[in-house]
Design a protein around this motif. Structure first.
Motif, PDB file in Angstrom:
ATOM      1  N   GLU A   1       0.804  -1.215   0.000  1.00 48.16           N
ATOM      2  CA  GLU A   1       0.000   0.000   0.000  1.00 48.16           C
ATOM      3  C   GLU A   1       0.840   1.270   0.000  1.00 48.16           C
ATOM      4  OE1 GLU A   1      -0.409  -1.654   4.290  1.00 48.16           O
ATOM      5  OE2 GLU A   1       0.055  -2.390   2.280  1.00 48.16           O
TER       6      GLU A   1
ATOM      7  N   SER B   1      -6.948  -3.853   4.140  1.00 52.61           N
ATOM      8  CA  SER B   1      -6.489  -2.923   3.102  1.00 52.61           C
ATOM      9  C   SER B   1      -5.134  -3.360   2.549  1.00 52.61           C
ATOM     10  CB  SER B   1      -6.396  -1.507   3.670  1.00 52.61           C
ATOM     11  OG  SER B   1      -7.669  -1.050   4.080  1.00 52.61           O
ATOM     12  N   ARG B   2      -4.253  -3.838   3.441  1.00 49.78           N
ATOM     13  CA  ARG B   2      -2.943  -4.308   3.002  1.00 49.78           C
ATOM     14  C   ARG B   2      -3.066  -5.536   2.117  1.00 49.78           C
ATOM     15  NH1 ARG B   2       1.123  -5.466   7.687  1.00 49.78           N
ATOM     16  NH2 ARG B   2       2.144  -6.379   5.870  1.00 49.78           N
TER      17      ARG B   2
ATOM     18  N   ASN C   1      -3.420 -10.773  -0.994  1.00 53.13           N
ATOM     19  CA  ASN C   1      -2.057 -10.284  -1.205  1.00 53.13           C
ATOM     20  C   ASN C   1      -1.110 -10.731  -0.110  1.00 53.13           C
ATOM     21  OD1 ASN C   1      -1.638  -9.092  -3.612  1.00 53.13           O
ATOM     22  ND2 ASN C   1      -2.045  -6.995  -2.950  1.00 53.13           N
TER      23      ASN C   1
END
Length: 621
Positions: A442, A526-527, A620
């Motif tokens: 990110e 989010s990461r 991810n």
């Protein structure tokens, strides 16, 4: 012709002069010896001796003009002067003796030049030649004197034996054996004995000492005694009361009068990396690689040294490098034999260190402390204080460091230390806080800009010896807010402790830190978001947590982007209702999400295709 060409020509001329001065007197002896051995008429002896005297006088005059005569120069000149005078004063009596024993006289002349000076408390004859090959700081040491004293008496012994053998009239005793002794014993002894002696007392070899002095092995033989004195540079320190923050600390070294050709020569840089990490995870290494990449693009010759691969022993404070062997450390390790000479030859030294306990790490500190041989022990005043004088001209310094903390002020102690240590020789300081997050996806865009700016800094340093304010601001730009970083770091360390793993082991197992709050869960999701797999998707996923940790959050996915928001969404496409611990077990891989759903450990309401794609969208990590 350019100034560089002129200097090269002068250097070549100087070397040619030295070679000429070394060998010039001996052809006279060789010619005279051959002439005598052929049984020439004693009547022409005076003419030959006088000619050799004239030749030696010219050699002596040139030696006085270009350098200084050796004992051999004076001895050979005196030998032919004595022969010439004796033939003028007592020709009938001395001519037959000279014809018979002239060769013995040659060896007696050489023996006197070698043996008498030490007896008369003068420097051994080998001093003149040895001083061309070793650093000036070594000349006054007992070791240097002992080596030359032994070599001098060995040569005196060889000449004495040759003289005794020449008393017997035979080509074997007057030519073959003496030449064999000189070539087969004397010259090899000269080459091998210094290193043997130094090793026997635990000191570095001649090659290491040449590298650590002001005179390199390449050009030492071409420098006269008067030019062999090292530059003693007065290093003035910057005032320590400066309040300039580290990110704007930029110093331009004092410039010297240089010709245009000198400025165009290749800049030599040694980049010293003290990071212990070798698997590509070192942020110190990543920043250093970007910096030296820019330096190379600007035309600099850069060598990167990883101290983790070298043996650099700690300074033991014995001060041998100040007394017994000035300028030479007692340790026989990679620092003495390799790094120290390379460091002295560099124009710029880059010191790359991770921040340990608010300063450079112990590995870099050991390297810095081992630079003690560059100092002389004496006390001299320095702008209201005291310092040691330098015996060498040191490379200009660039310091680069990284830290996990997000504030730039964390480098204040290191900055204060290196400013005091390097003074005006400090070109720049490059500090990167919050460096650990540079590896996270990110922050990849910001990280690329930071590394690009670091490469620009490398180019600036080579081209102008300074870094622009704009470049420094890009290098130190904020990458994450301190509060978010603290939450992420604490979550990670708690997970490592719970798993009983080191950070390296944790990452090697590809584990996910266990969120301990709704906010840290939002960070982890989010990461882990995969924008490629989410391309073309448009959805809102909401989580309602219960149990010990209660709360809600939602994630809006659109056009390959994700937006996390705390609280409930008005119209979610999928709502997941779960105890916080259950879902965190799924996130960290402790439990299987499908199995937990079948066992009704959590509920999913809405578009279940999004639930099926959960690992695809957030895979991810």
């Amino acid at each position: 012709m350019s100034l560089t060409s002129v200097k090269k020509a002068k250097s070549s001329l100087g070397k040619a002069r030295q070679v000429f001065l070394y060998v010039a007197p001996f052809p006279a002896l060789v010619f005279f010896k051959i002439w005598i051995s052929l049984g020439r008429d004693p009547g022409s002896l005076f003419i030959v001796a006088g000619s050799m005297l004239a030749y030696c006088s010219i050699c002596l005059a040139l030696a006085l003009r270009w350098d200084k005569p050796t004992y051999f120069d004076w001895a050979i000149w005196a030998y032919f002067l004595a022969i010439s005078l004796s033939l003028v004063l007592w020709k009938e009596a001395t001519a037959p003796i000279l014809v018979e024993y002239a060769i013995t006289g040659v060896y007696l002349c050489l023996f006197g030049a070698a043996f008498l000076p030490p007896i008369l408390r003068l420097d051994p004859f080998t001093y003149h030649y040895a001083k061309k090959l070793v650093p000036q700081a070594f000349w006054s040491t007992p070791v240097f004197a002992n080596i030359n004293r032994v070599m001098t008496f060995v040569w005196a012994g060889i000449f004495a034996i040759c003289g005794l053998l020449s008393l017997y009239p035979s080509s074997v005793t007057r030519a073959l054996v003496p030449i064999s002794m000189i070539v087969g014993l004397g010259i090899p002894f000269n080459l091998l004995f210094p290193d043997y002696y130094l090793k026997s007392i635990g000191l570095p070899t001649m090659a290491a000492m040449r590298g650590s002095g002001d005179l390199s092995a390449k050009n030492a033989a071409a420098v006269s005694d008067k030019k062999a004195l090292p530059d003693v540079v007065a290093c003035r320190l910057e005032p320590l009361g400066s309040t300039v923050p580290p990110k704007s600390v930029q110093r331009q070294a004092e410039t010297t009068d240089q010709s245009q050709s000198e400025r165009s020569t290749t800049l030599k840089v040694i980049a010293i990396n003290s990071s212990p990490r070798a698997d590509g995870t070192s942020k110190t290494g990543i920043m250093l690689e970007a910096l030296v990449g820019g330096m190379r693009e600007a035309g600099a010759e850069v060598e990167t040294v990883h101290l983790r691969q070298k043996v650099v022993k700690n300074c033991i404070g014995c001060f041998t490098c100040w007394t017994k062997t000035p300028g030479i450390c007692v340790h026989k390790d990679d620092m003495t034999n390799e790094l120290f000479p390379k460091w002295l030859e560099a124009d710029i030294a880059v010191y790359a260190t991770p921040l340990y306990h608010y300063t450079m790490n112990a590995t870099m500190k050991a390297f810095v402390e081992r630079s003690l041989p560059t100092l002389e022990p004496f006390f001299i005043p320095n702008e209201g204080g005291t310092r040691h004088p330098l015996r060498h001209k040191l490379p200009q310094a660039v310091v680069i460091s990284v830290a996990g903390f997000p504030e730039l002020a964390v480098f204040d102690q290191l900055s204060s230390y290196v400013r005091f240590l390097f003074g005006r020789g400090l070109l720049a300081e490059l500090y990167r806080p919050a460096a650990e997050v540079m590896k996270l996806p990110e922050f990849s865009e910001t990280s690329r800009d930071i590394l690009s700016a670091t490469a620009d800094a490398g180019r600036d340093l080579v081209q102008s010896r300074k870094i622009s304010n704009e470049t420094m601001e890009r290098i130190t730009q904020p990458i994450v807010d301190p509060d978010s970083l603290a939450k992420m770091a604490n979550m990670f360390w708690k997970s490592c402790i719970q798993e009983g793993l080191t950070p390296k082991e944790f990452e090697r197992k590809n584990l996910v830190p266990r969120p301990d709050s709704v906010q840290t869960f939002m960070m982890i999701m989010s990461r882990g978001f995969n924008p490629l797999n989410a391309a073309g998707s448009r959805a809102v996923i909401q989580f309602d947590f219960s149990g010990e940790i209660e709360g809600a959050c939602s994630f809006r996915i659109e056009n390959g982007l994700i937006e996390a928001k705390e609280g409930r969404s008005e119209k979610p496409d999928l709502t997941i209702q779960s105890p916080f611990d259950i879902w965190m077990d799924i996130v960290t891989g402790k439990s299987d999400g499908q199995q937990m759903f079948m066992e009704q450990k959590y509920k999913a309401i809405g578009d279940l295709s999004l639930l099926i794609r959960m690992k695809e969208l957030f895979g991810n990590r």
